[in-house]
Design a protein around this motif. Structure first.
Motif, PDB file in Angstrom:
ATOM      1  N   ASP A 132       0.612  -1.178   0.359  1.00 31.16           N
ATOM      2  CA  ASP A 132      -0.605   0.047  -0.303  1.00 31.16           C
ATOM      3  C   ASP A 132       0.953   1.890   0.128  1.00 31.16           C
ATOM      4  N   LEU A 133       1.363   1.551  -0.707  1.00 34.53           N
ATOM      5  CA  LEU A 133       2.428   2.133  -1.246  1.00 34.53           C
ATOM      6  C   LEU A 133       1.945   3.665  -1.598  1.00 34.53           C
ATOM      7  N   PHE A 134       0.866   3.261  -2.366  1.00 33.06           N
ATOM      8  CA  PHE A 134       0.617   4.586  -2.821  1.00 33.06           C
ATOM      9  C   PHE A 134      -0.858   4.503  -3.088  1.00 33.06           C
ATOM     10  N   GLY A 135      -2.036   5.518  -3.581  1.00 40.71           N
ATOM     11  CA  GLY A 135      -3.833   5.458  -2.882  1.00 40.71           C
ATOM     12  C   GLY A 135      -3.945   5.769  -1.866  1.00 40.71           C
ATOM     13  N   GLU A 136      -5.375   6.394  -1.485  1.00 36.80           N
ATOM     14  CA  GLU A 136      -5.174   6.835  -0.585  1.00 36.80           C
ATOM     15  C   GLU A 136      -5.819   6.155   0.921  1.00 36.80           C
ATOM     16  N   GLY A 137      -5.042   6.559   1.543  1.00 38.67           N
ATOM     17  CA  GLY A 137      -4.589   5.805   2.770  1.00 38.67           C
ATOM     18  C   GLY A 137      -3.191   5.668   2.766  1.00 38.67           C
ATOM     19  N   SER A 138      -2.297   5.780   1.854  1.00 37.37           N
ATOM     20  CA  SER A 138      -1.111   4.975   2.110  1.00 37.37           C
ATOM     21  C   SER A 138      -0.573   6.362   2.221  1.00 37.37           C
ATOM     22  N   PHE A 139       0.815   4.620   2.643  1.00 43.88           N
ATOM     23  CA  PHE A 139       2.859   5.363   2.850  1.00 43.88           C
ATOM     24  C   PHE A 139       3.130   6.495   1.999  1.00 43.88           C
ATOM     25  N   PHE A 140       2.895   6.912   0.736  1.00 52.59           N
ATOM     26  CA  PHE A 140       3.382   7.706   0.349  1.00 52.59           C
ATOM     27  C   PHE A 140       2.917   9.135   0.528  1.00 52.59           C
ATOM     28  N   GLN A 141       0.761   9.229   0.544  1.00 51.33           N
ATOM     29  CA  GLN A 141       0.485  10.036   1.089  1.00 51.33           C
ATOM     30  C   GLN A 141       0.701  10.946   1.903  1.00 51.33           C
ATOM     31  N   TYR A 142       0.985   9.903   2.920  1.00 50.79           N
ATOM     32  CA  TYR A 142       1.745   9.346   4.241  1.00 50.79           C
ATOM     33  C   TYR A 142       3.063  10.761   4.541  1.00 50.79           C
ATOM     34  N   ILE A 143       3.826  10.487   3.833  1.00 49.19           N
ATOM     35  CA  ILE A 143       5.371  12.019   4.080  1.00 49.19           C
ATOM     36  C   ILE A 143       4.470  12.599   2.346  1.00 49.19           C
ATOM     37  N   ASN A 144       4.247  12.368   1.639  1.00 55.78           N
ATOM     38  CA  ASN A 144       4.269  13.283   1.031  1.00 55.78           C
ATOM     39  C   ASN A 144       4.344  15.073   1.517  1.00 55.78           C
ATOM     40  N   ARG A 145       5.466  15.616   0.667  1.00 54.20           N
ATOM     41  CA  ARG A 145       5.184  16.867   1.208  1.00 54.20           C
ATOM     42  C   ARG A 145       5.723  17.682  -0.276  1.00 54.20           C
ATOM     43  N   THR A 146       5.665  16.637  -1.860  1.00 50.50           N
ATOM     44  CA  THR A 146       6.649  17.441  -2.940  1.00 50.50           C
ATOM     45  C   THR A 146       5.936  18.589  -3.011  1.00 50.50           C
ATOM     46  N   SER A 147       6.281  19.542  -3.626  1.00 52.92           N
ATOM     47  CA  SER A 147       6.005  20.605  -3.791  1.00 52.92           C
ATOM     48  C   SER A 147       6.074  20.847  -5.256  1.00 52.92           C
ATOM     49  N   GLY A 410       7.017  -1.790  14.354  1.00 51.53           N
ATOM     50  CA  GLY A 410       5.279  -1.742  14.035  1.00 51.53           C
ATOM     51  C   GLY A 410       5.236  -1.670  12.679  1.00 51.53           C
ATOM     52  N   HIS A 411       3.652  -0.907  12.699  1.00 48.60           N
ATOM     53  CA  HIS A 411       3.780  -0.269  11.154  1.00 48.60           C
ATOM     54  C   HIS A 411       3.505   1.073  11.396  1.00 48.60           C
ATOM     55  N   ARG A 447       2.835  -6.843   6.505  1.00 48.18           N
ATOM     56  CA  ARG A 447       3.901  -5.413   5.901  1.00 48.18           C
ATOM     57  C   ARG A 447       4.528  -4.152   6.669  1.00 48.18           C
ATOM     58  N   ALA A 448       4.516  -4.512   8.325  1.00 43.79           N
ATOM     59  CA  ALA A 448       5.088  -4.113   8.839  1.00 43.79           C
ATOM     60  C   ALA A 448       6.682  -3.865   8.643  1.00 43.79           C
ATOM     61  N   VAL A 449       7.321  -5.254   8.366  1.00 41.24           N
ATOM     62  CA  VAL A 449       8.411  -6.214   8.140  1.00 41.24           C
ATOM     63  C   VAL A 449       8.996  -5.035   6.513  1.00 41.24           C
ATOM     64  N   GLY A 450       7.758  -6.017   5.323  1.00 41.79           N
ATOM     65  CA  GLY A 450       8.249  -4.775   4.115  1.00 41.79           C
ATOM     66  C   GLY A 450       8.441  -3.976   4.130  1.00 41.79           C
ATOM     67  N   LEU A 451       7.322  -2.486   5.254  1.00 38.95           N
ATOM     68  CA  LEU A 451       7.256  -1.574   4.343  1.00 38.95           C
ATOM     69  C   LEU A 451       8.852  -1.036   5.762  1.00 38.95           C
ATOM     70  N   ASN A 452       9.248  -1.280   6.322  1.00 44.27           N
ATOM     71  CA  ASN A 452      10.005  -0.827   7.410  1.00 44.27           C
ATOM     72  C   ASN A 452      11.354  -1.766   6.449  1.00 44.27           C
ATOM     73  N   LEU A 453      11.577  -2.825   5.687  1.00 43.34           N
ATOM     74  CA  LEU A 453      12.349  -2.623   4.776  1.00 43.34           C
ATOM     75  C   LEU A 453      12.777  -0.911   3.877  1.00 43.34           C
ATOM     76  N   THR A 476       6.997  -9.106  -3.135  1.00 44.03           N
ATOM     77  CA  THR A 476       5.595  -9.966  -2.513  1.00 44.03           C
ATOM     78  C   THR A 476       5.277 -10.084  -3.232  1.00 44.03           C
ATOM     79  N   ASN A 477       3.807 -11.124  -2.756  1.00 44.85           N
ATOM     80  CA  ASN A 477       2.891 -11.939  -3.256  1.00 44.85           C
ATOM     81  C   ASN A 477       1.929 -11.840  -2.273  1.00 44.85           C
ATOM     82  N   MET A 478       1.357 -10.855  -2.006  1.00 47.76           N
ATOM     83  CA  MET A 478       0.373 -11.313  -0.587  1.00 47.76           C
ATOM     84  C   MET A 478      -0.829 -10.654  -1.493  1.00 47.76           C
ATOM     85  N   ARG A 479      -1.426 -10.187  -2.616  1.00 52.46           N
ATOM     86  CA  ARG A 479      -2.644  -9.458  -3.577  1.00 52.46           C
ATOM     87  C   ARG A 479      -2.904  -9.150  -4.351  1.00 52.46           C
TER      88      ARG A 479
END
Length: 608
Positions: A132-147, A410-411, A447-453, A476-479
């Protein structure tokens, strides 16, 4: 993650900081708005006086009337210029106010105001879709402050193709840590970047100059000599016409000059428009370039980026200002009267086309480099902001002698008050087999392990108390999903994914693999046998990773592989007809199940 008093206080202080900054910028917006209103009335007053005052004193003194007109005109011009500056300042302050208000919301779990990067969703990517790196509620949205547009793509690329080289990861960590401490720089960069209103056409226009062919130089040396000689000849003819030279001579030269310009007027107009576009775009970037150039950086990566904004020891912003000056002078031709006079006397169009082409020849190769620095800093600012917003997260340690060892992992997207963290250490094993009942926390942990890696390889802090990791590729192969368009079943789509995993391992790459409930599209007996054989094949290829499964029969692999595979599980307790999940990773194979219980509770099945 358990909340200690110090961690909780850290987040309280962080929220208070954003609240205070939002309040400060709100007050500044009001101050500037008041000045704009007052300035508007002043401009109206001086506009009236511009005509009324000279007319009033004209009968008494024509000189006084002219002086008043010039004085009020200059003052009115200054007021207009100041108004434009105040409007830009207000726009920047409004953006800064909104940014700090939104940062407050992020700390409360609402980050919906930032771009989600939905356009980057790619189910075929090695891991981004599963994590879930991209899309609504994603990690990208969480950190994205690009202009900037390309800054957004740069951040996406950092997440989708992070480093595996230890030195580059450490260098990135240092740069991100330094930027995390520069909140004023980060936020002003964000606001100025948003004010650029960068479009894809801007980038395309800049790229178009890579193939630009000089106009003046293409005409040959004789033409270049003519451009120097004709204006000098005209000036000499004007001077000597005061003596014995006929006055018709400078007039003839004047007309010849106009004819020379007229022969290429269509091409010159096209070049003028092209140069005007480039200058306008570079002037916008110059604001960010200047901001970067003036900042004091100490880390190697950021200092190197800053150095790339120099050409022959001259700052890029200054070089762009020179181009802007040339373009402003070139644009004098746009007044018909000035265009005729300047071209007739000095071949003005050719003169400034040549100047700008020489500028482009000298600095054109640096433009890409300057813009890349802006976009790189734009992406790093987002990562620095993420680091700043998580005072309890730690910088992981990249190493070669440990695959993965983490304490309280943790996630990062889960609420810190509800987040349950786990210790994880592969030790001498290379694969973990994770079992557990439904909803016990297996997939979230994967997902916590994968994302933190991924985060660790990007150089950002991880959601853990400590973490040591070996930088390597992640698959990964989860979805996996079926495809009606490609006439593929779910099972075949999963097999293709597993085939891809095996192919990457056969290249000899170090790969960390995360698989969630493999071979779901076949019967239980076939699934168990196929899963065992797959895991053995992965081991033979020296793969690292973890597999979550409901096939408890696979637990025998720990003994069969002599500890290369270890069993870990999440348990659930049924007490008082209620399910209790602790989401804590334990050693061994799960002993409890809950599918039938949940189906009964929800009325899906009925038993006597």
């Amino acid at each position: 993650m358990e909340e200690t008093g110090g961690i909780q206080q850290g987040y309280i202080d962080l929220k208070q900081l954003y609240s205070e900054r939002a309040l400060y910028f709100t007050r500044q917006v009001k101050i500037v708005s008041t000045r704009l209103i007052r300035g508007g009335w002043l401009r109206l007053l001086f506009f009236v006086l511009l005509f009324a005052a000279p007319l009033y004193v004209l009968n008494y003194s024509a000189i006084a009337a002219v002086l008043l007109f010039v004085g009020f005109a200059v003052t009115f011009g200054i007021l207009v210029k100041r108004s434009i500056a105040y409007r830009k300042l207000k726009a920047e302050l409004v953006l800064l106010k909104m940014l700090n208000e939104n940062e407050e919301k992020v700390l409360e779990g609402d980050f919906s105001s930032f771009d989600s990067g939905s356009e980057f969703i790619d189910p075929q990517h090695d891991y981004s879709h599963d994590l879930d790196l991209f899309g609504e509620g994603s990690f990208f949205q969480y950190i994205n402050r690009t202009s900037t547009l390309v800054g957004t793509c740069t951040l996406k690329n950092k997440l989708c193709a992070p480093h595996t080289d230890l030195e580059r990861i450490v260098g990135e960590q240092k740069a991100i840590k330094e930027l995390s401490e520069k909140i004023d720089f980060r936020q002003h960069f964000f606001a100025k970047g948003k004010m650029l209103n960068e479009t894809k056409n801007d980038i395309d226009r800049i790229n178009s100059f890579k193939t630009y062919k000089p106009f003046v130089k293409s005409k040959g040396r004789l033409f270049g000599s003519l451009l120097i000689a004709m204006p000098i000849l005209f000036l000499c003819a004007v001077i000597f016409s005061f003596w014995e030279l006929p006055s018709a001579v400078p007039v003839i030269i004047f007309l010849i000059n106009l004819l020379l310009v007229g022969l290429n007027l269509k091409e010159i107009n096209r070049i003028n428009g092209q140069f005007s576009s480039l200058t306008g775009i570079l002037q916008k970037y110059a604001l960010l370039i200047n901001l970067i150039a003036k900042e004091n950086f100490s880390t190697i990566k950021l200092s190197d980026l800053q150095t790339r904004l120099l050409a022959e020891n001259t700052e890029a912003a200054q070089i762009i200002a020179t181009l802007s000056k040339y373009m402003s002078q070139f644009d004098q031709r746009n007044s018909m009267l000035m265009g005729v006079v300047l071209n007739g006397c000095l071949l003005w169009d050719y003169r400034y086309v040549n100047k700008i082409e020489l500028w482009l020849e000298k600095y054109g190769g640096d433009i890409d480099k300057w813009i890349e620095v802006v976009h790189e800093i734009d992406a790093l600012n987002s990562m620095g902001g993420y680091s700043f917003n998580h005072p309890d997260f730690v910088m992981p340690v990249p190493c070669t002698d440990m695959v993965l060892k983490a304490s309280h992992l943790g996630h990062p997207l889960l609420d810190r008050k509800d987040r349950v963290c786990n210790d994880y250490d592969l030790k001498d094993s290379i694969f973990s087999l994770i079992t557990g009942a439904n909803m016990s926390g297996k997939s979230t942990f994967l997902r916590a392990v994968g994302l933190n890696l991924v985060v660790a390889r990007c150089g950002m802090p991880v959601c853990a108390r400590s973490m040591y990791f070996k930088p390597m590729s992640l698959i990964t192969n989860m979805r996996t999903s079926d495809s009606l368009m490609k006439n593929e079943s779910y099972f075949f789509a999963e097999l293709k994914r597993l085939q891809y995993v095996i192919s990457q391992l056969k290249y000899g790459k170090d790969v960390f693999i995360i698989l969630d409930e493999i071979l779901k599209g076949t019967n239980s007996k076939d699934k168990t046998y196929g899963s065992m054989e797959l895991i053995k094949h992965l081991l033979s290829l020296n793969a690292y990773g973890m597999i979550a499964t409901h096939d408890l029969e696979l637990g025998v692999l720990e003994e069969q592989t002599k500890g290369k595979i270890v069993n870990r599980c999440f348990e659930v307790e049924n007490t008082g007809n209620e399910l209790h999940f602790d989401y804590l990773l334990q050693a061994g194979i799960t002993q409890n199940h809950n599918a039938t219980f949940l189906m009964k509770r929800m009325g899906i099945i009925v038993t006597e």
